[in-house]
Design an enzyme around this catalytic site. Structure first.
Site, short mmCIF file in Angstrom:
data_model
loop_
_atom_site.label_atom_id
_atom_site.label_comp_id
_atom_site.label_asym_id
_atom_site.label_seq_id
_atom_site.Cartn_x
_atom_site.Cartn_y
_atom_site.Cartn_z
N TYR A 187 35.01 44.44 44.92
CA TYR A 187 35.50 42.91 44.49
C TYR A 187 36.03 41.90 45.02
O TYR A 187 35.43 40.74 45.39
CB TYR A 187 35.97 43.03 43.38
CG TYR A 187 37.26 43.77 43.92
CD1 TYR A 187 39.08 42.50 43.07
CD2 TYR A 187 38.05 44.70 43.79
CE1 TYR A 187 39.61 42.88 43.34
CE2 TYR A 187 39.27 44.73 43.71
CZ TYR A 187 40.87 43.78 43.58
OH TYR A 187 41.74 44.36 43.84
N TYR A 214 42.45 35.48 47.72
CA TYR A 214 41.17 36.77 48.25
C TYR A 214 40.54 36.03 49.97
O TYR A 214 40.19 37.27 50.60
CB TYR A 214 40.47 37.13 47.74
CG TYR A 214 41.39 37.81 46.74
CD1 TYR A 214 41.65 39.46 46.39
CD2 TYR A 214 41.18 37.18 44.90
CE1 TYR A 214 42.31 39.84 45.66
CE2 TYR A 214 41.88 37.65 44.22
CZ TYR A 214 42.42 39.90 44.12
OH TYR A 214 42.83 39.92 43.11
N HIS A 226 46.51 48.47 34.52
CA HIS A 226 46.84 47.27 35.96
C HIS A 226 48.00 46.49 35.35
O HIS A 226 48.96 46.14 35.67
CB HIS A 226 45.48 47.11 36.26
CG HIS A 226 45.86 45.95 37.43
ND1 HIS A 226 46.94 46.28 38.43
CD2 HIS A 226 45.63 44.72 37.48
CE1 HIS A 226 46.83 44.78 39.26
NE2 HIS A 226 46.56 44.46 38.88
N ASP A 272 51.18 41.97 41.40
CA ASP A 272 49.50 42.33 42.31
C ASP A 272 49.91 41.02 42.54
O ASP A 272 50.59 41.30 43.37
CB ASP A 272 48.33 41.88 40.26
CG ASP A 272 47.04 41.26 40.83
OD1 ASP A 272 46.52 42.01 40.38
OD2 ASP A 272 46.72 40.26 40.93
#
Length: 321
Positions: A153, A234, A299, A104
């Site tokens: 998201y 992010y 995931h 990730d």
């Protein structure tokens, strides 16, 4: 200490970084993602420590028991890779090169580590997130909004304070369970005020690979730190894009194996399969030796299918030991 795992704090670049470590031998650096911790590598640490490797798994800045700077501008790939280089300088001793495994955001960080400091990496196994070449004409957030809309998201994570408040209303443990059990190959949307799209009182059935006790460990750490540190990765996407302009067109020049689940939302993103399988990935990562697609895996494949993932990593690293 649990299961022989030692925990300590290493100060790197003014950041107190918590690390878990176990074993003796060639060092493997495990880099976690969101919403994860060093703990997501528990199955790999046990396996590799028993097979002659030294495992080091940090909580990255912003997570778990490591420091969490408040500004999103402190979470670019330059900062995170800087932390990892400082960590390796502190713990790797005479080992100039180490093995790296990422998942990730940890996979994104591992790609950056290999791009900036390839001489420190012996070989890389990355999980879930393929290399993403920098596009000089496309700012990330603008592109994501154009493709997915504002409820996507990553776009929702930009709303400082707002998304934290929504998650607080849902409850930390439930939010973590929602993420960890997400198996929809489509994009993840978080419409404002609607959480993950179903009533917060509806039960979440945990898969066989995730126990209530494990969820409570995650929750205990995120209840202490909140989610802001993770969101800040992010929130620095556009700044990171600006700062990495010098590496436009750069290749990853370390030996790589890539493993992804076919139900993973990253693998099913627009253009991902074509890039991975039709030459783009190999062009940008010329030492890409193998791509493995695990049927039916989601995931969090290193937790969902640890035995298979451990074998894939072990078989690859044996070539360089």
């Amino acid at each position: 200490m649990e299961d022989g795992i030692e925990h300590r704090t290493v100060n790197v670049n003014g950041i107190n970084m918590h690390i878990a470590e176990k074993g003796e031998g060639p060092l493997i650096l495990f880099i976690h993602g969101f919403p994860d911790l060093w703990y997501s590598w528990r199955h790999q640490i046990a396996f590799f420590a028993s097979r002659g490797y030294r495992c080091v798994a940090p909580d990255l800045r912003g997570f778990g028991d490591s420091d969490a700077p408040s500004s999103p501008s402190a979470y670019t790939s330059l900062h995170i890779v800087g932390d990892l280089i400082g960590l390796l300088d502190a713990v790797a001793g005479e080992e100039e090169k180490v093995f790296v495994v990422g998942h990730d955001w940890g996979a994104l960080t591992a790609w950056s580590l290999c791009m900036y400091r390839p001489e420190r990496v012996k070989a890389l196994v990355n999980l879930s997130v393929a290399f993403t070449p920098r596009h000089p004409m496309r700012k990330p957030l603008q592109t994501l909004r154009a493709v997915y809309g504002n409820d996507y998201y990553i776009c929702r994570f930009q709303e400082s304070g707002v998304i934290e408040e929504e998650f607080a209303e849902i409850g930390t443990e439930r939010v973590l369970k929602e993420f960890l059990t997400y198996r929809n190959p489509g994009p993840l949307y978080l419409p404002k005020g609607k959480g993950f799209g179903h009533p917060t009182e509806s039960p979440i059935l945990l898969p066989s690979w995730l126990s209530e006790q494990e969820c409570k460990y995650y929750a205990s750490k995120y209840q202490k730190t909140g989610f802001t540190g993770g969101f800040n990765y992010y929130r620095s996407l556009d700044l990171n894009w600006e700062l990495t302009a010098p590496w436009t067109g750069a290749q990853i020049k370390v030996p790589v194996k890539f493993v992804v689940g076919d139900v993973d939302l990253t693998y099913n993103a627009p253009g991902a399969k074509d890039y991975i399988h039709k030459g783009g990935f190999k062009r940008d990562v010329p030492l890409l030796e193998e791509v493995v697609v695990l049927e039916g895996a989601g995931h969090f494949l290193h937790q969902e299918r640890p035995h298979e993932i451990n074998k894939h990593i072990y078989d690859f690293f044996r070539n360089f030991s």
